[in-house]
Design a protein around this motif. Structure first.
Motif, PDB file in Angstrom:
ATOM      1  N   ALA A   1       0.826  -1.208   0.000  1.00 39.32           N
ATOM      2  CA  ALA A   1       0.000   0.000   0.000  1.00 39.32           C
ATOM      3  C   ALA A   1       0.861   1.258   0.000  1.00 39.32           C
ATOM      4  N   VAL A   2       1.966   1.229   0.752  1.00 42.38           N
ATOM      5  CA  VAL A   2       2.866   2.391   0.785  1.00 42.38           C
ATOM      6  C   VAL A   2       3.398   2.686  -0.614  1.00 42.38           C
ATOM      7  N   LEU A   3       3.873   1.663  -1.299  1.00 42.07           N
ATOM      8  CA  LEU A   3       4.413   1.903  -2.640  1.00 42.07           C
ATOM      9  C   LEU A   3       3.323   2.263  -3.639  1.00 42.07           C
ATOM     10  N   GLU A   4       2.118   1.748  -3.441  1.00 45.27           N
ATOM     11  CA  GLU A   4       1.010   2.154  -4.315  1.00 45.27           C
ATOM     12  C   GLU A   4       0.756   3.653  -4.185  1.00 45.27           C
ATOM     13  N   ARG A   5       0.984   4.203  -2.997  1.00 49.97           N
ATOM     14  CA  ARG A   5       0.775   5.639  -2.795  1.00 49.97           C
ATOM     15  C   ARG A   5       1.871   6.468  -3.441  1.00 49.97           C
TER      16      ARG A   5
ATOM     17  N   PRO B   1       3.753   3.436  -7.622  1.00 52.20           N
ATOM     18  CA  PRO B   1       3.018   2.230  -8.034  1.00 52.20           C
ATOM     19  C   PRO B   1       3.686   1.495  -9.193  1.00 52.20           C
ATOM     20  N   GLY B   2       4.380   2.213 -10.037  1.00 53.20           N
ATOM     21  CA  GLY B   2       4.994   1.561 -11.183  1.00 53.20           C
ATOM     22  C   GLY B   2       6.060   0.556 -10.805  1.00 53.20           C
ATOM     23  N   SER B   3       6.767   0.802  -9.694  1.00 50.17           N
ATOM     24  CA  SER B   3       7.861  -0.092  -9.315  1.00 50.17           C
ATOM     25  C   SER B   3       7.366  -1.488  -8.979  1.00 50.17           C
ATOM     26  N   ILE B   4       6.178  -1.594  -8.407  1.00 44.75           N
ATOM     27  CA  ILE B   4       5.623  -2.897  -8.074  1.00 44.75           C
ATOM     28  C   ILE B   4       5.269  -3.677  -9.341  1.00 44.75           C
ATOM     29  N   ARG B   5       4.967  -2.977 -10.382  1.00 43.38           N
ATOM     30  CA  ARG B   5       4.588  -3.640 -11.634  1.00 43.38           C
ATOM     31  C   ARG B   5       5.796  -3.948 -12.513  1.00 43.38           C
ATOM     32  N   ARG B   6       6.972  -3.411 -12.132  1.00 46.48           N
ATOM     33  CA  ARG B   6       8.143  -3.599 -12.985  1.00 46.48           C
ATOM     34  C   ARG B   6       9.176  -4.568 -12.418  1.00 46.48           C
ATOM     35  N   TYR B   7       8.991  -5.032 -11.207  1.00 48.20           N
ATOM     36  CA  TYR B   7      10.040  -5.868 -10.609  1.00 48.20           C
ATOM     37  C   TYR B   7      10.208  -7.153 -11.422  1.00 48.20           C
ATOM     38  N   ARG B   8      11.444  -7.675 -11.467  1.00 49.83           N
ATOM     39  CA  ARG B   8      11.762  -8.798 -12.340  1.00 49.83           C
ATOM     40  C   ARG B   8      12.153 -10.076 -11.600  1.00 49.83           C
ATOM     41  N   SER B   9      12.353 -10.011 -10.302  1.00 47.59           N
ATOM     42  CA  SER B   9      12.770 -11.198  -9.563  1.00 47.59           C
ATOM     43  C   SER B   9      12.261 -11.112  -8.131  1.00 47.59           C
ATOM     44  N   ASP B  10      12.298 -12.244  -7.438  1.00 40.42           N
ATOM     45  CA  ASP B  10      11.900 -12.257  -6.033  1.00 40.42           C
ATOM     46  C   ASP B  10      12.818 -11.371  -5.200  1.00 40.42           C
ATOM     47  N   LYS B  11      14.104 -11.338  -5.546  1.00 43.98           N
ATOM     48  CA  LYS B  11      15.046 -10.495  -4.804  1.00 43.98           C
ATOM     49  C   LYS B  11      14.686  -9.022  -4.956  1.00 43.98           C
ATOM     50  N   GLU B  12      14.354  -8.603  -6.163  1.00 42.07           N
ATOM     51  CA  GLU B  12      13.956  -7.213  -6.369  1.00 42.07           C
ATOM     52  C   GLU B  12      12.671  -6.895  -5.616  1.00 42.07           C
ATOM     53  N   LEU B  13      11.754  -7.841  -5.608  1.00 39.76           N
ATOM     54  CA  LEU B  13      10.508  -7.625  -4.866  1.00 39.76           C
ATOM     55  C   LEU B  13      10.788  -7.456  -3.387  1.00 39.76           C
TER      56      LEU B  13
ATOM     57  N   ARG C   1       7.675   4.854   4.175  1.00 43.66           N
ATOM     58  CA  ARG C   1       6.821   4.965   5.364  1.00 43.66           C
ATOM     59  C   ARG C   1       7.445   5.899   6.390  1.00 43.66           C
ATOM     60  N   MET C   2       8.754   5.806   6.560  1.00 43.16           N
ATOM     61  CA  MET C   2       9.413   6.706   7.506  1.00 43.16           C
ATOM     62  C   MET C   2       9.307   8.152   7.038  1.00 43.16           C
ATOM     63  N   ARG C   3       9.426   8.380   5.741  1.00 47.12           N
ATOM     64  CA  ARG C   3       9.285   9.742   5.223  1.00 47.12           C
ATOM     65  C   ARG C   3       7.869  10.263   5.459  1.00 47.12           C
ATOM     66  N   GLU C   4       6.884   9.386   5.264  1.00 49.21           N
ATOM     67  CA  GLU C   4       5.496   9.782   5.498  1.00 49.21           C
ATOM     68  C   GLU C   4       5.285  10.262   6.931  1.00 49.21           C
ATOM     69  N   VAL C   5       5.693   9.453   7.891  1.00 46.67           N
ATOM     70  CA  VAL C   5       5.401   9.780   9.290  1.00 46.67           C
ATOM     71  C   VAL C   5       6.194  11.005   9.746  1.00 46.67           C
ATOM     72  N   LEU C   6       7.395  11.169   9.267  1.00 40.51           N
ATOM     73  CA  LEU C   6       8.166  12.361   9.633  1.00 40.51           C
ATOM     74  C   LEU C   6       7.501  13.621   9.090  1.00 40.51           C
ATOM     75  N   ASP C   7       7.081  13.564   7.840  1.00 34.45           N
ATOM     76  CA  ASP C   7       6.428  14.736   7.244  1.00 34.45           C
ATOM     77  C   ASP C   7       5.095  15.040   7.919  1.00 34.45           C
TER      78      ASP C   7
END
Length: 387
Positions: free
Chosen positions: A273-277, A280-292, A307-313
């Motif tokens: 959910a954090v990356l979707e916010r 989002p493109g990175s979740i659709r582009r990963y190529r391996s389990d390690k990258e995921l 997430r840390m950037r979100e809470v600090l801001d």
């Protein structure tokens, strides 16, 4: 002094001393020297190369050749074909070394040790810095090295790769973790935050921050926040305790969450959910389990940094920096770049080559008394002018 005594001196021994060289070189090279001296020395030229693309990092080898030449009174000419910090293709001769066959035979082993690993590590550091050009890196190789000789070599390599990236606009490596190798990065002292041991000693993350600031009030306050598994809670507590430092950008929170758990408040679903916010493109582009795993897995993932950037801001601390460590290899840096992870500083020793077999430099004689000659299959090493 016995042969065992020489070997036992380790890094304290003079690396240009003849007995040290003889002790540490391959025995068949020492026998070659004896044979050549018996039948008559010749002037030879060696070509030195690696089998994979690298960044040229020859200074330690060249300095050692010069030290040997000066101490032993021999003539060694080392011609570097690719200046420090430049790209070298696979199989391209990086250097030609000319001198007495009797002497150079005994120097080959030690010379190669000082070239190959440095060139590969420099290449890795360059790739890291170019993957995240707006991030400052800190070299933390020391604890992963087999003694100071390797540490010195790896720090040098990181500085070479970093300067190559800086010429292309990256911030690169701004310092190292200790004083001994700080000079490679143009600084007088090592950089760093605080170890987990200090947080454990203090009993709380806030107390560790207070202790650090009391002893080093002029230094920026970089706080390690994962010790108690409360990265978010403890980071905010420190920022609220030092609001002026937080407002002026003098606080950094270091994420070093180990791979056995998620950052406080995250799990697989919330990490997605954090990356979707934010990316989002990175979740659709990963190529391996390690990258995921780099994106949404345990430890210091892209989702954890976001997430840390979100809470600090959200808490009113937009100027607090995020420092990340824990396995930041070339591949992890590329994943962080794809996720646009808002990291300010990365501490890493992962420019040390993973596959040591890739670091093997090779030397072949390509001329005897000026006459070109090389073993079949290595004709590509001959100098183009026939020398």
């Amino acid at each position: 002094m016995t042969q065992g005594d020489h070997a036992g001196q380790g890094a304290l021994a003079d690396p240009a001393a003849y007995d040290v060289i003889a002790d540490r070189t391959d025995a068949y090279f020492n026998r070659t020297r004896a044979i050549v001296e018996h039948f008559g020395d010749r002037k030879v030229t060696y070509a030195i190369f690696l089998r994979r693309p690298v960044i040229s990092a020859p200074r330690l080898m060249v300095d050692w050749f010069r030290a040997v030449a000066a101490k032993q009174g021999v003539d060694i000419d080392c011609t570097i074909m690719f200046p420090e910090g430049t790209w070298v293709g696979a199989g391209e001769p990086l250097a030609y070394v000319t001198g007495s066959f009797a002497w150079l035979a005994t120097l080959e082993t030690l010379a190669l040790q000082q070239l190959g690993p440095a060139c590969v590590a420099a290449h890795n550091a360059y790739q890291m810095a170019m993957a995240l050009p707006h991030v400052r890196f800190m070299a933390m190789e020391a604890r992963h090295c087999a003694g100071f000789d390797m540490q010195d070599q790896m720090a040098y390599a990181a500085s070479v790769g970093s300067r190559a990236a800086q010429k292309e606009g990256a911030l690169g490596f701004v310092g190292g973790a200790n004083d001994a190798t700080a000079h490679y990065f143009g600084t007088g002292k090592g950089l760093g935050t605080m170890p987990h041991a200090l947080v454990g000693y203090a009993g709380s993350t806030l107390r560790a921050a207070e202790m650090f600031h009391e002893v080093y009030p002029q230094m920026d306050l970089a706080v390690l926040v994962d010790y108690f598994g409360r990265e978010v809670t403890d980071a905010l507590e420190v920022c609220r305790h030092f609001p002026e430092l937080a407002a002026t950008g003098r606080i950094g929170v270091r994420l070093d969450t180990h791979g056995g758990r998620f950052l406080e408040g995250l799990d697989p679903q919330s990490s997605y959910a954090v990356l979707e916010r934010h990316s989002p493109g990175s979740i659709r582009r990963y190529r391996s389990d390690k990258e995921l795993s780099y994106l949404v897995g345990t430890g210091v993932s892209a989702a954890a940094i976001w997430r840390m950037r979100e809470v600090l801001d959200e808490a009113g601390f937009p100027h607090v920096r995020i420092i990340a460590s824990s396995g930041f290899s070339v591949e992890k840096c590329l994943s962080m770049a794809d996720a646009h992870a808002p990291v300010d500083v990365i501490g890493t020793g992962s420019f040390i080559p993973d596959r040591w077999s890739e670091t093997y430099a090779t030397a072949d004689i390509v001329a005897y008394d000026g006459t070109p000659r090389v073993k079949v299959g290595r004709e590509f090493l001959l100098r183009r002018n026939g020398g």
